[in-house]
Motif scaffolding. Structure first.
Motif, PDB file in Angstrom:
ATOM      1  N   PHE A  98      -9.778 -11.125   0.918  1.00  0.00           N
ATOM      2  CA  PHE A  98      -9.391  -9.745   0.916  1.00  0.00           C
ATOM      3  C   PHE A  98      -9.688  -9.326   2.500  1.00  0.00           C
ATOM      4  O   PHE A  98     -10.516 -10.169   3.171  1.00  0.00           O
ATOM      5  CB  PHE A  98     -10.286  -8.805   0.044  1.00  0.00           C
ATOM      6  CG  PHE A  98     -11.478  -8.570   0.352  1.00  0.00           C
ATOM      7  CD1 PHE A  98     -12.181  -7.637   1.301  1.00  0.00           C
ATOM      8  CD2 PHE A  98     -12.398  -9.501  -0.283  1.00  0.00           C
ATOM      9  CE1 PHE A  98     -13.330  -7.301   1.533  1.00  0.00           C
ATOM     10  CE2 PHE A  98     -13.873  -9.376  -0.074  1.00  0.00           C
ATOM     11  CZ  PHE A  98     -14.486  -8.112   0.805  1.00  0.00           C
ATOM     12  N   ARG A 130     -10.727  -5.576   4.357  1.00  0.00           N
ATOM     13  CA  ARG A 130     -10.686  -4.246   3.980  1.00  0.00           C
ATOM     14  C   ARG A 130     -11.401  -3.278   5.270  1.00  0.00           C
ATOM     15  O   ARG A 130     -12.237  -3.888   6.295  1.00  0.00           O
ATOM     16  CB  ARG A 130     -11.538  -3.766   3.003  1.00  0.00           C
ATOM     17  CG  ARG A 130     -12.162  -2.581   2.707  1.00  0.00           C
ATOM     18  CD  ARG A 130     -13.433  -2.346   1.660  1.00  0.00           C
ATOM     19  NE  ARG A 130     -13.694  -1.051   1.162  1.00  0.00           N
ATOM     20  CZ  ARG A 130     -13.364  -0.599   0.123  1.00  0.00           C
ATOM     21  NH1 ARG A 130     -12.736  -1.356  -0.865  1.00  0.00           N
ATOM     22  NH2 ARG A 130     -13.792   0.890  -0.086  1.00  0.00           N
ATOM     23  N   GLU A 179       0.858  -1.335  -0.108  1.00  0.00           N
ATOM     24  CA  GLU A 179       0.053  -0.051   0.030  1.00  0.00           C
ATOM     25  C   GLU A 179       0.948   1.225  -0.068  1.00  0.00           C
ATOM     26  O   GLU A 179       1.970   1.232   0.821  1.00  0.00           O
ATOM     27  CB  GLU A 179      -1.000   0.180   1.180  1.00  0.00           C
ATOM     28  CG  GLU A 179      -1.871   1.247   1.283  1.00  0.00           C
ATOM     29  CD  GLU A 179      -2.718   1.212   2.651  1.00  0.00           C
ATOM     30  OE1 GLU A 179      -2.810   2.458   3.281  1.00  0.00           O
ATOM     31  OE2 GLU A 179      -3.122   0.368   2.876  1.00  0.00           O
ATOM     32  N   ARG A 214      -6.621  -1.951   2.565  1.00  0.00           N
ATOM     33  CA  ARG A 214      -7.130  -3.029   1.559  1.00  0.00           C
ATOM     34  C   ARG A 214      -6.003  -3.672   1.142  1.00  0.00           C
ATOM     35  O   ARG A 214      -5.052  -3.345   0.571  1.00  0.00           O
ATOM     36  CB  ARG A 214      -7.831  -2.100   0.440  1.00  0.00           C
ATOM     37  CG  ARG A 214      -8.197  -2.896  -0.718  1.00  0.00           C
ATOM     38  CD  ARG A 214      -8.627  -2.304  -1.810  1.00  0.00           C
ATOM     39  NE  ARG A 214      -9.962  -1.530  -1.642  1.00  0.00           N
ATOM     40  CZ  ARG A 214     -10.377  -0.719  -2.676  1.00  0.00           C
ATOM     41  NH1 ARG A 214     -10.021  -0.625  -3.793  1.00  0.00           N
ATOM     42  NH2 ARG A 214     -11.600  -0.076  -2.340  1.00  0.00           N
ATOM     43  N   GLU A 242     -12.325   0.463   6.629  1.00  0.00           N
ATOM     44  CA  GLU A 242     -12.947   1.873   6.172  1.00  0.00           C
ATOM     45  C   GLU A 242     -13.263   2.562   7.238  1.00  0.00           C
ATOM     46  O   GLU A 242     -13.890   2.107   8.343  1.00  0.00           O
ATOM     47  CB  GLU A 242     -14.253   1.833   5.183  1.00  0.00           C
ATOM     48  CG  GLU A 242     -13.732   0.859   4.026  1.00  0.00           C
ATOM     49  CD  GLU A 242     -15.201   0.454   3.517  1.00  0.00           C
ATOM     50  OE1 GLU A 242     -16.320   0.715   3.995  1.00  0.00           O
ATOM     51  OE2 GLU A 242     -15.436   0.028   2.179  1.00  0.00           O
ATOM     52  N   VAL A 256     -10.823   4.837   3.113  1.00  0.00           N
ATOM     53  CA  VAL A 256     -10.223   3.405   3.151  1.00  0.00           C
ATOM     54  C   VAL A 256      -8.844   3.448   4.051  1.00  0.00           C
ATOM     55  O   VAL A 256      -7.912   3.777   3.369  1.00  0.00           O
ATOM     56  CB  VAL A 256     -10.161   2.746   1.808  1.00  0.00           C
ATOM     57  CG1 VAL A 256      -9.415   1.418   1.806  1.00  0.00           C
ATOM     58  CG2 VAL A 256     -11.402   2.879   0.900  1.00  0.00           C
TER      59      VAL A 256
END
Length: 678
Positions: free
Chosen positions: A672, A674, A493, A530, A676, A527
């Motif tokens: 995945f 994630r 990231e 992720r 937020e 976000v």
């Protein structure tokens, strides 16, 4: 007026310088002068003082005069003469009346007075007769009543009673009139020329040392003394020679027995150590190449010749330590005829070149099939055998010599090894590794050098462990000025856009799986994390991390709400798989905090779960759906109170999905994760 006539000449009267005729002139007596006027003559006389006319003082009396202010003698006394510091006595009794010290010369004595107060005494001449002389130990010639000679011996007469190792000493007799021999309590411990008589808890023997050695004080020894070298020995190499003066035999036919060497001749770094029964182990204190040579006198009293075997044994006392290839075979001839002196004799000798490590020892082993007639024989010298007419010395039964051929010679090289202040001086030093301490260190003790390299930690400076190296090797490379990169499990990231630095974008994938830079939504929505494509969990039923990511310190704060989603797929077996969501300050299950837990069914192939976190306090309290209640989403109803978890958002926090398969055949993976911020 006329002047007065001073007939006595001992005084005068001075009238006034101007005399007026007809004026009276008066003269008056005083305490010291009497005046008399006769025929116009005025006579003045001194008043008597009471001192009698005469002579005062003598050879023994000193006059003491009293004089007044007009010079008249008003008194006379005398005092005896005495020499200062001399007290006169008569027959030993103080005599204060005696005032004269008279020196009288006696027989064979002359007194000389130089007139200056110096008196000299001299002896002269003289003769006489000794009337009685008593004789004693070492004194001869008396008694003498007229004339004669007295002689004093220069030494004490020998004591013929001394035999063997008997010990006597000289002392003054009880009457202190003569010197005599005396025998000490107990017998002498001395056995060899050069031995010293010393003391431990009792009288004891200190064996004679080697040539060139000196006697040294040493408080660590029993007697406080030892033989040693007071200077560095010359670089002569290490050597040794030992003998045996006893006859040796084997006890079991064809079974090896070690030769005995009980008598030291020369030694420097070579010793013979007991095997528990006899002195057989030829021991080397220093590493090097050595030549070992032996010589053995064999005897056979049988009518037939017999074989003997000789070989080496190294660092052991059983046949397992025998040195391959070292055996020699010889024969001892049969005796010539019956009777002493007709035995069969042979001297056997050869040598070995040995590669020695300090501390090694060797034994010389021999064996024979005839234990009755074959011996290693000691001969005491002439006779027997009565073969030679001249005398000859004794024959050692066996001997060996060792000389160093190569290596560090005695007196050269390193004499000590160790850390400063802890130098170890042993000839053998052992080096070992260790991990003690908080930094690299060396410990020197008991001739052992320990090199400690501790395992690196928060408090230790040292070597990186294998586990820590794996973690270190998994870290990201150095950051650049244009990108902030954080490496997560199987994903990357980036914060920032290389094309437009300063723009807040994140690098990741959209729902279609396309990677790239994406702008954060407007408002507080963002976000945070992720990541995709976790590690597959196969052939394992242990709870194992599949996907993880790091949320940096300070990313979230009080009153923020986080929504966390993850997806798991399952193939293979038909057992139940439990999925768990964790948070921890390290990327590890150890000490991790559970946020959610849901399980698949036996036939499930897909599972997606969602949790929302409300940060009430960014250090102390984060509210989450009750962790004891399994639910795929918070959009549900429960009678169980929410859980308050202490998550410190001011430090780095790892969020990860862990999977636990119900069977080894199951294959699961987190697709995945994630996070937020709403």
């Amino acid at each position: 007026m006329a002047f007065f006539n001073n007939k006595r000449k001992d005084f005068s009267i001075q009238p006034p310088r101007q005399q007026v005729d007809g004026t009276p002139f008066f003269v008056t007596d005083s305490a010291n002068i009497d005046f008399t006027l006769e025929n116009l003559n005025l006579t003045a006389d001194l008043t008597p003082t009471g001192v009698t006319d005469g002579t005062y003082g003598s050879a023994t009396l000193i006059p003491i005069l009293e004089v007044d202010q007009w010079g008249r003698i008003t008194g006379v006394t005398t005092t005896p003469f005495s020499a200062s510091g001399i007290a006169l006595e008569t027959n030993g009794t103080p005599n204060p009346v005696q005032t004269l010290l008279n020196l009288v010369a006696g027989t064979n004595m002359t007194i000389i007075d130089d007139g200056l107060g110096n008196i000299t005494f001299s002896s002269s001449g003289g003769s006489g007769t000794v009337t009685s002389v008593g004789t004693g130990t070492g004194l001869t010639g008396g008694p003498i009543t007229t004339t004669g000679t007295v002689s004093l011996n220069s030494k004490l007469a020998p004591d013929d009673t001394l035999t063997g190792n008997a010990l006597k000493y000289l002392r003054v007799n009880a009457g202190e009139t003569a010197v005599e021999y005396a025998t000490p309590a107990g017998s002498s411990p001395l056995t060899t020329k050069g031995d010293l008589y010393t003391f431990d808890t009792a009288d004891t023997r200190l064996p004679v040392g080697l040539d060139t050695q000196v006697l040294l004080a040493d408080s660590t020894t029993a007697t406080g003394l030892k033989w040693g070298n007071n200077t560095t020995p010359p670089a002569t190499g290490y050597y040794g020679q030992y003998f045996s003066y006893v006859t040796q035999s084997v006890t079991t036919a064809n079974v090896g027995k070690a030769m005995i060497f009980e008598t030291l001749d020369l030694s420097n770094g070579i010793t013979v150590v007991t095997d528990g029964t006899a002195l057989t182990k030829i021991t080397f204190a220093n590493t090097g190449i050595y030549n070992l040579q032996f010589s053995t006198q064999f005897q056979n009293t049988d009518n037939a010749q017999h074989d003997i075997y000789i070989w080496l044994r190294k660092n052991g006392t059983t046949s397992a330590a025998d040195v391959a290839g070292s055996t020699g075979l010889v024969s001892v001839p049969a005796r010539k005829s019956a009777g002493v002196g007709n035995e069969g004799h042979v001297i056997v000798s050869w040598n070995f070149l040995l590669d020695i490590v300090a501390g090694d020892f060797y034994q010389i082993i021999w064996a024979t099939s005839d234990i009755t007639h074959v011996t290693i024989q000691f001969y005491a010298g002439n006779p027997p055998p009565p073969v030679l007419a001249t005398n000859y010395p004794s024959t050692a039964s066996t001997l060996f010599t060792v000389t160093q051929q190569a290596g560090i010679l005695a007196g050269t090289g390193i004499t000590g090894l160790g850390k400063a202040g802890f130098i170890q001086t042993g000839s053998v030093q052992t080096l070992i590794e260790g991990t003690s301490g908080t930094d690299f260190n060396i410990v020197s003790s008991a001739n052992t050098q320990t090199f400690n390299l501790p395992t690196a930690s928060a408090t230790n400076r040292g070597a990186l462990s294998s586990a820590d190296w794996t973690v270190f090797n998994g870290k990201q490379n150095a950051l650049t000025t244009t990108k902030s990169v954080k490496i997560l499990t199987n994903n990357v990231e980036l914060d920032g856009d290389a094309a437009s630095p300063g723009n807040q974008k994140y690098y990741g994938t959209d729902l279609a799986g396309t990677k790239g830079f994406y702008s954060f939504p407007s408002g507080n929505y963002a976000v945070i994390l992720r990541i995709v494509n976790g590690t597959s969990i196969t052939a394992s039923t242990a709870n194992t991390i599949s996907l993880s990511g790091l949320v940096p310190a300070g990313t979230n704060t009080t009153n923020d709400t986080l929504r966390i989603k993850y997806r798991v797929s399952k193939t293979g077996g038909s057992a139940v798989t439990t999925t768990r969501l964790y948070v921890n300050t390290t990327n590890s299950l150890s000490g991790a905090t559970l946020l959610a837990q849901v399980a698949t069914t036996a036939t499930t192939r897909f599972l997606q779960s969602e949790r929302e976190l409300f940060i009430k306090n960014n250090v102390l309290n984060t509210e989450v759906w009750p962790t004891s209640v399994a639910a795929f989403t918070d959009n549900a109803v429960t009678t169980v109170a929410t859980s308050l978890i202490a998550i410190n958002h001011t430090v780095d926090q790892y969020y990860f999905v862990a999977l636990q398969n119900g069977a080894l055949a199951d294959i699961t993976v987190a697709e995945f994760l994630r996070i937020e911020r709403l």
